[in-house]
Design a protein around this motif. Structure first.
Motif, PDB file in Angstrom:
ATOM      1  N   HIS A  49       0.844  -1.195   0.000  1.00 14.88           N
ATOM      2  CA  HIS A  49       0.000   0.000   0.000  1.00 14.88           C
ATOM      3  C   HIS A  49       0.881   1.247   0.000  1.00 14.88           C
ATOM      4  O   HIS A  49       2.094   1.180   0.218  1.00 14.88           O
ATOM      5  N   SER A  50       0.287   2.389  -0.243  1.00 13.10           N
ATOM      6  CA  SER A  50       1.016   3.653  -0.265  1.00 13.10           C
ATOM      7  C   SER A  50       1.422   4.053   1.152  1.00 13.10           C
ATOM      8  O   SER A  50       0.827   3.604   2.138  1.00 13.10           O
ATOM      9  N   ARG A  65      -4.808   8.498  -2.037  1.00 15.75           N
ATOM     10  CA  ARG A  65      -4.170   7.285  -1.522  1.00 15.75           C
ATOM     11  C   ARG A  65      -5.169   6.135  -1.419  1.00 15.75           C
ATOM     12  O   ARG A  65      -4.844   4.990  -1.743  1.00 15.75           O
ATOM     13  N   LEU A  66      -6.394   6.444  -0.983  1.00 13.76           N
ATOM     14  CA  LEU A  66      -7.399   5.389  -0.859  1.00 13.76           C
ATOM     15  C   LEU A  66      -7.743   4.798  -2.223  1.00 13.76           C
ATOM     16  O   LEU A  66      -7.833   3.573  -2.380  1.00 13.76           O
ATOM     17  N   ASP A  69      -4.686   2.762  -3.486  1.00 14.04           N
ATOM     18  CA  ASP A  69      -4.534   1.486  -2.789  1.00 14.04           C
ATOM     19  C   ASP A  69      -5.643   0.503  -3.165  1.00 14.04           C
ATOM     20  O   ASP A  69      -5.403  -0.712  -3.246  1.00 14.04           O
ATOM     21  N   THR A  70      -6.848   1.001  -3.393  1.00 17.47           N
ATOM     22  CA  THR A  70      -7.943   0.138  -3.849  1.00 17.47           C
ATOM     23  C   THR A  70      -7.619  -0.457  -5.215  1.00 17.47           C
ATOM     24  O   THR A  70      -7.792  -1.664  -5.443  1.00 17.47           O
ATOM     25  N   ALA A  94      -5.430   4.644   8.891  1.00 20.24           N
ATOM     26  CA  ALA A  94      -5.436   3.604   7.855  1.00 20.24           C
ATOM     27  C   ALA A  94      -6.726   2.790   7.843  1.00 20.24           C
ATOM     28  O   ALA A  94      -6.912   1.945   6.963  1.00 20.24           O
ATOM     29  N   ARG A  97      -8.766   2.332   4.571  1.00 23.44           N
ATOM     30  CA  ARG A  97      -8.092   1.432   3.636  1.00 23.44           C
ATOM     31  C   ARG A  97      -8.260  -0.019   4.089  1.00 23.44           C
ATOM     32  O   ARG A  97      -8.520  -0.910   3.261  1.00 23.44           O
ATOM     33  N   GLU A  98      -8.151  -0.276   5.374  1.00 19.85           N
ATOM     34  CA  GLU A  98      -8.280  -1.639   5.869  1.00 19.85           C
ATOM     35  C   GLU A  98      -9.724  -2.131   5.776  1.00 19.85           C
ATOM     36  O   GLU A  98      -9.956  -3.327   5.537  1.00 19.85           O
ATOM     37  N   MET A 100     -11.694  -1.203   3.331  1.00 20.97           N
ATOM     38  CA  MET A 100     -11.804  -1.496   1.902  1.00 20.97           C
ATOM     39  C   MET A 100     -11.245  -2.876   1.582  1.00 20.97           C
ATOM     40  O   MET A 100     -11.851  -3.664   0.849  1.00 20.97           O
ATOM     41  N   VAL A 101     -10.093  -3.201   2.133  1.00 21.92           N
ATOM     42  CA  VAL A 101      -9.474  -4.507   1.879  1.00 21.92           C
ATOM     43  C   VAL A 101     -10.354  -5.627   2.412  1.00 21.92           C
ATOM     44  O   VAL A 101     -10.563  -6.657   1.755  1.00 21.92           O
TER      45      VAL A 101
END
Length: 365
Positions: A49-50, A65-66, A69-70, A94, A97-98, A100-101
């Motif tokens: 990830h970034s 960034r989101l 990273d997606t 974060a 982002r987490e 999203m993952v």
């Protein structure tokens, strides 16, 4: 054909990061996994990830960034078709982002392992906003397995979310363990080593002042500082002359860090950071049979209790802690041996990787 495990974490060898110069604990953890993992059934593949970039405001933009990273994560899913996604969790900023993952892992029916790092997850969660709490609850609920760096998270996750967790401390690659640690004779000069990001929260200001106030007629000391320096710390060191020898290495490659540590007589981590996790350098000091002096912040006490370290009880009285430590002899040998034996039984890849493989197997059966 081996099952693919996608390891989601920070890029390795990125030297322009805004925090710690890109050499922090998460980066070291990512590297350790990738360099240590071997299995007949699984292959570990990185998905980087970034990270926040020094002097690059556009690239640090949250939305950019989101989205980036997606996109990166989706490409990795399409390319590698993983059976498992293993996230080195940073939570806090974060967490979107987490989330999203985790959400995409669920959509694609991929097992999701959430490894909670550092020492502030419970504190941060209790004080964060409603939206972040919603995102965390989703991730915790929908993770196939949760690994935690500190013991106290086990009770917190059970009480707050009804989820069981596995205690999972940091570890080092077994190929870094020397055949026999060097036993150094007692010297008139004590080489004290600090490793880490040199900023206010790590207690380095107190460390320097504490050593400066020692009575050097009794015992001389040298301070060896390894790590990226904050501007405040660099300015502080320029502001006055000190009574002892200080060597500042700045950022070093990992092998060079180990050489400095191996040549030291004491590893000192006087952190006052409430979110201190299980510092990687602690493992390395244990591995090299270097005595450890530290505070009890974060998860340090989890690892170093039972007479494995000399604890600084009051950082404002660090000079007296050094004075007492320098009077010890047999106690230091016993403390260091305890730490070394604990390390050999718990904290290197020959012990940890087989356990991780069993966790992976349980998630695809």
């Amino acid at each position: 054909m081996k099952n693919i495990v996608l390891l989601f974490g920070p890029r390795i060898g990125f030297n322009n990061a805004s925090y710690g110069g890109g050499t922090g604990g998460y980066t070291r953890n990512m590297s350790t996994y990738l360099n240590s993992f071997t299995s007949n059934d699984f292959k570990l593949v990185p998905c980087f990830h970034s990270v926040r970039t020094a002097n690059k405001p556009f690239k640090n933009n949250f939305v950019f960034r989101l989205l980036f990273d997606t996109y990166t994560f989706l490409l990795s899913i399409m390319k590698f078709k993983p059976k498992i996604v293993h996230v080195l969790a940073q939570y806090r900023t974060a967490i979107p982002r987490e989330f999203m993952v985790c959400f995409l892992s669920k959509i694609f029916s991929i097992s999701h392992i959430y490894e909670i790092k550092a020492g502030q997850f419970d504190i941060w969660y209790k004080n964060t906003n409603f939206l972040n709490k919603f995102l965390v609850r989703y991730v915790v609920k929908n993770s196939s397995e949760i690994l935690v760096e500190g013991h106290r998270y086990i009770g917190f996750l059970k009480d707050e979310f009804g989820r069981e967790a596995i205690y999972w401390p940091n570890f080092v690659p077994s190929n870094e363990i020397p055949a026999e640690p060097i036993v150094k004779p007692r010297s008139d000069v004590v080489k004290v080593c600090f490793i880490g990001y040199c900023y206010f929260g790590k207690g380095v200001f107190e460390l320097v002042n504490g050593l400066d106030n020692l009575d050097f007629n009794k015992r001389k000391v040298e301070l060896h500082i390894v790590g990226h320096e904050s501007e405040e710390f660099s300015s502080f060191l320029k502001s006055k002359k000190f009574n002892f020898k200080m060597i500042r290495y700045g950022k070093l490659e990992h092998k060079a860090v180990l050489r400095v540590l191996e040549g030291s007589d004491l590893f000192c981590l006087p952190t006052k950071h409430s979110g201190e996790g299980h510092n990687n350098s602690v493992n390395e000091a244990m591995m090299l049979k270097i005595p450890i002096m530290c505070t009890k912040h974060g998860f340090l006490y989890d690892i170093l209790k039972d007479n494995r370290a000399y604890f600084i009880e009051d950082l404002n009285k660090i000079t007296s802690s050094f004075e007492k430590y320098l009077e010890l002899d047999r106690e230091i040998d016993e403390m260091t041996s305890n730490a070394y034996e604990f390390f050999k039984g718990m904290l290197h890849s020959d012990v940890v990787i087989p356990k991780l493989e069993l966790i992976y197997k349980s998630r695809i059966n």
